[in-house]
Design a protein around this motif. Structure first.
Motif, short mmCIF file in Angstrom:
data_model
loop_
_atom_site.label_atom_id
_atom_site.label_comp_id
_atom_site.label_asym_id
_atom_site.label_seq_id
_atom_site.Cartn_x
_atom_site.Cartn_y
_atom_site.Cartn_z
N GLY A 31 0.85 -1.12 -0.01
CA GLY A 31 0.15 -0.11 -0.21
C GLY A 31 0.64 1.42 0.00
O GLY A 31 1.74 1.34 0.60
N GLN A 36 -2.94 4.74 2.16
CA GLN A 36 -3.31 3.34 3.11
C GLN A 36 -4.20 3.56 3.93
O GLN A 36 -5.06 2.63 4.02
CB GLN A 36 -1.86 2.92 3.81
CG GLN A 36 -2.08 1.62 4.48
CD GLN A 36 -2.52 0.27 3.69
OE1 GLN A 36 -2.00 0.37 2.27
NE2 GLN A 36 -3.26 -0.46 3.80
N TRP A 39 -7.85 2.32 2.74
CA TRP A 39 -7.88 0.85 2.84
C TRP A 39 -7.69 0.08 4.20
O TRP A 39 -7.75 -1.16 3.95
CB TRP A 39 -6.79 0.23 1.85
CG TRP A 39 -7.13 0.93 0.32
CD1 TRP A 39 -6.20 1.90 -0.07
CD2 TRP A 39 -7.99 0.69 -0.71
NE1 TRP A 39 -6.77 2.13 -1.50
CE2 TRP A 39 -7.92 1.52 -1.58
CE3 TRP A 39 -9.15 -0.27 -0.55
CZ2 TRP A 39 -8.71 1.34 -2.86
CZ3 TRP A 39 -9.99 -0.41 -1.66
CH2 TRP A 39 -9.87 0.56 -2.51
N GLY A 146 2.57 -0.22 -2.79
CA GLY A 146 1.32 -0.52 -3.61
C GLY A 146 1.37 -1.52 -4.31
O GLY A 146 0.25 -1.76 -5.14
N THR A 147 2.21 -2.41 -4.45
CA THR A 147 2.47 -3.46 -5.61
C THR A 147 3.00 -4.69 -4.80
O THR A 147 4.02 -4.57 -4.22
CB THR A 147 3.39 -3.03 -6.59
OG1 THR A 147 2.73 -1.91 -7.29
CG2 THR A 147 3.08 -4.20 -7.70
N GLU A 187 -1.44 -7.48 -6.97
CA GLU A 187 -2.53 -6.46 -6.67
C GLU A 187 -1.56 -5.17 -6.74
O GLU A 187 -0.30 -5.07 -6.55
CB GLU A 187 -2.57 -6.74 -5.44
CG GLU A 187 -3.50 -5.75 -4.48
CD GLU A 187 -3.88 -6.06 -3.20
OE1 GLU A 187 -3.46 -5.34 -2.22
OE2 GLU A 187 -4.55 -7.03 -2.76
N HIS A 188 -2.13 -4.03 -7.05
CA HIS A 188 -1.61 -2.93 -7.09
C HIS A 188 -2.58 -1.66 -6.56
O HIS A 188 -3.78 -1.65 -7.08
CB HIS A 188 -1.16 -2.45 -8.42
CG HIS A 188 -0.27 -1.25 -8.65
ND1 HIS A 188 0.79 -0.90 -8.09
CD2 HIS A 188 -0.81 0.21 -9.16
CE1 HIS A 188 1.51 0.46 -8.31
NE2 HIS A 188 0.24 1.01 -8.69
N THR A 189 -2.26 -0.77 -5.94
CA THR A 189 -3.14 0.31 -5.58
C THR A 189 -2.80 1.62 -6.14
O THR A 189 -1.51 2.05 -6.05
CB THR A 189 -2.89 0.36 -3.71
OG1 THR A 189 -3.53 -0.95 -3.32
CG2 THR A 189 -3.99 1.60 -3.39
N ARG A 192 -6.81 5.78 -4.82
CA ARG A 192 -8.34 5.41 -4.31
C ARG A 192 -8.71 4.11 -5.13
O ARG A 192 -9.81 3.45 -4.83
CB ARG A 192 -9.33 6.45 -4.76
CG ARG A 192 -9.45 7.81 -3.66
CD ARG A 192 -10.49 8.67 -3.98
NE ARG A 192 -10.52 9.66 -3.33
CZ ARG A 192 -11.10 9.70 -2.02
NH1 ARG A 192 -12.17 8.59 -1.58
NH2 ARG A 192 -11.18 10.78 -1.15
N ARG A 194 -7.76 -0.03 -6.40
CA ARG A 194 -7.02 -1.03 -6.31
C ARG A 194 -7.27 -1.94 -7.12
O ARG A 194 -8.64 -2.35 -7.38
CB ARG A 194 -7.34 -1.37 -4.55
CG ARG A 194 -6.43 -2.73 -4.35
CD ARG A 194 -6.71 -3.27 -2.97
NE ARG A 194 -5.67 -2.25 -2.24
CZ ARG A 194 -5.56 -2.55 -1.14
NH1 ARG A 194 -6.33 -3.30 -0.28
NH2 ARG A 194 -4.70 -1.63 -0.26
N ARG A 196 -6.77 -6.00 -8.61
CA ARG A 196 -6.49 -7.37 -8.32
C ARG A 196 -6.63 -8.40 -9.27
O ARG A 196 -7.66 -8.18 -10.01
CB ARG A 196 -6.84 -7.76 -6.85
CG ARG A 196 -6.45 -7.22 -5.80
CD ARG A 196 -7.00 -7.63 -4.45
NE ARG A 196 -8.24 -6.81 -4.18
CZ ARG A 196 -8.97 -6.83 -3.02
NH1 ARG A 196 -8.66 -8.03 -2.13
NH2 ARG A 196 -10.35 -6.30 -2.90
#
Length: 432
Positions: A31, A36, A39, A146-147, A187-189, A192, A194, A196
């Motif tokens: 994140g 963060q 989430w 974030g990844t 997964e990457h954020t 706002r 995200r 997957r």
């Protein structure tokens, strides 16, 4: 305490392995530090998840690893072990369930593994005695903020319950099967947003069933490879709520095809749903998705099955000492009956956990399920109820006592399978 609580709150040595698209359990991105807070989903803690430091097992630390060995011992009385409508047979079952898990203490990345063996020893009907096992491992690699990517794999040797449809109720001995799974995901954020995605593979191999009175019912028609691809996007609309859209595609390839079997059971399908996931501090948390599902079978005898899909989990916290958990699911499942490739399964449950004392937890649960088979005239309806008391003596010993009732009624020309059963269980979990 995680291992001990999971054992006690789910019954005597019950093993449940859930593999989801995206890899190992607890697969989450590191994140972005600035996003963060959008989430975080730790505003509520359920009764069964609440830390209890005075009752937490310390485990065995070895460098960056923590080993947690456990031993579950139980005795169960079942008044209808063969799940029959008449001539019910009762028996006492002794359960021995050693297991071990290992986790890392790394600040970044993660690795975990487990091994579990369960022996069910029947006092009077020795042919019902079984030894099941499962083992697996998973990990997560945090690439940058974030990844992350993750992967997991497992193998298990299991026993089909006598309450299952198909030959399970008519076999001279329990039907055994092997399952091998593999999953990988990423997964990457983006603040706002995200994203997957993942791939799951599951291979199932069933042993043949020797029938009561002679003969063998081949179960090879159930052996299959299942592939599933998942893509999901979440949009955080506030620090405690996000909406999502999810697409899941599956491909089910069965080992046998005509003329080895009467009908080709291969199929392709998908589920598309939208929903919301939330964590409202001091009130509730959960995830609810509603959408459309469709399964197309290669054989025209089975055709196409479609309808509304539901996947929901809601936890309500009326007080810090009480948690209510509600679940609902509607999906297309494979059938253990040769004449039917699948069924639409609908299930709902409601569970209440109450912390009577710091180390005494009371649980009550109601379950309902409906299986509507495709291709044959059969519909199964099941009701279940369970009450349980859990006593944590200290950080190494826990006790549990439970009673559960199950009632099934089948309708249709292919569904003469009505039965009910009662189970009483006493157990102890030892952990270090």
């Amino acid at each position: 305490m995680v291992g001990l609580k999971n054992k006690l709150f789910s019954g005597v040595g019950t093993v449940a392995l859930t593999l989801t698209a995206g890899g190992a359990a607890n697969f989450a991105a590191a994140g972005d530090a600035d996003a963060q807070w959008l989430w975080d989903r730790d505003r509520n803690v359920s009764v069964t998840q609440r830390p209890r430091p005075e009752y937490d097992a310390l485990g065995v630390r070895a460098g960056a690893f923590i080993w947690r060995p456990e031993l579950s011992l139980g005795v169960e009385f079942n008044d209808n072990i063969f799940a029959t409508a008449t001539n019910e047979e009762s028996d006492t079952i002794f359960v021995i369930n050693p297991s071990v898990t290992v986790d890392t203490t790394w600040s970044r990345h993660a690795f975990n593994a487990f091994a579990d063996v369960r022996r069910n020893e029947y006092a009077d009907f020795g042919s019902e005695s079984t030894t099941d096992y499962s083992l697996g491992a998973g990990g997560r690699l945090d690439i940058h903020r974030g990844t992350s990517v993750g992967a997991s794999a497992s193998h298990s040797r299991g026993t089909e319950p006598r309450t299952s449809a198909g030959a399970a109720g008519f076999a001279a001995e329990p039907i055994r099967f092997d399952t091998t799974t593999f999953a990988i995901g990423a997964e990457h954020t983006f603040n706002r947003l995200r994203i997957r995605g993942g791939y799951d593979f599951a291979k199932s191999d069933y042993d043949d069933a020797r029938l009561i009175g002679g003969g063998v019912a081949s179960q090879d028609f159930r052996d299959q490879d299942m592939h599933r691809f998942t893509l999901r996007g979440d949009w955080a609309i506030s620090p405690d709520t996000a909406v999502f859209a999810r697409y899941r595609h599956n491909q089910r390839d069965f080992r046998l095809s005509p003329p080895a079997v009467a009908t080709n059971r291969d199929s392709d399908g998908y589920t598309f749903d939208v929903g919301v996931e939330f964590d409202l501090g001091g009130l509730a948390r959960g995830e609810i998705g509603v959408g459309y599902m469709k399964q197309e079978y290669d054989s025209p005898a089975f055709g196409t099955v479609d309808g509304v899909s539901i996947d929901g989990l809601l936890e309500w916290f009326p007080t810090q000492l009480t948690t209510f958990t509600f679940t609902a699911r509607r999906g297309i499942e494979d059938s253990g009956i040769a004449a039917s490739a699948g069924f639409i399964g609908t299930s709902v449950s409601a569970q209440a956990d109450h912390e009577l004392l710091r180390n005494v937890i009371l649980t009550a649960r109601l379950d309902y399920a409906n299986d509507e088979y495709q291709g044959i005239d059969r519909e199964d309806e099941r009701w279940g109820a369970t009450v349980q008391a859990t006593y944590l003596m200290n950080r190494n010993v826990g006790l549990t006592a439970s009673y559960s009732h199950l009632d099934q009624s089948s309708s249709g020309t292919a569904g003469p399978r009505d039965f009910s059963s009662n189970r009483f269980i006493l157990g102890v979990v030892l952990q270090y």
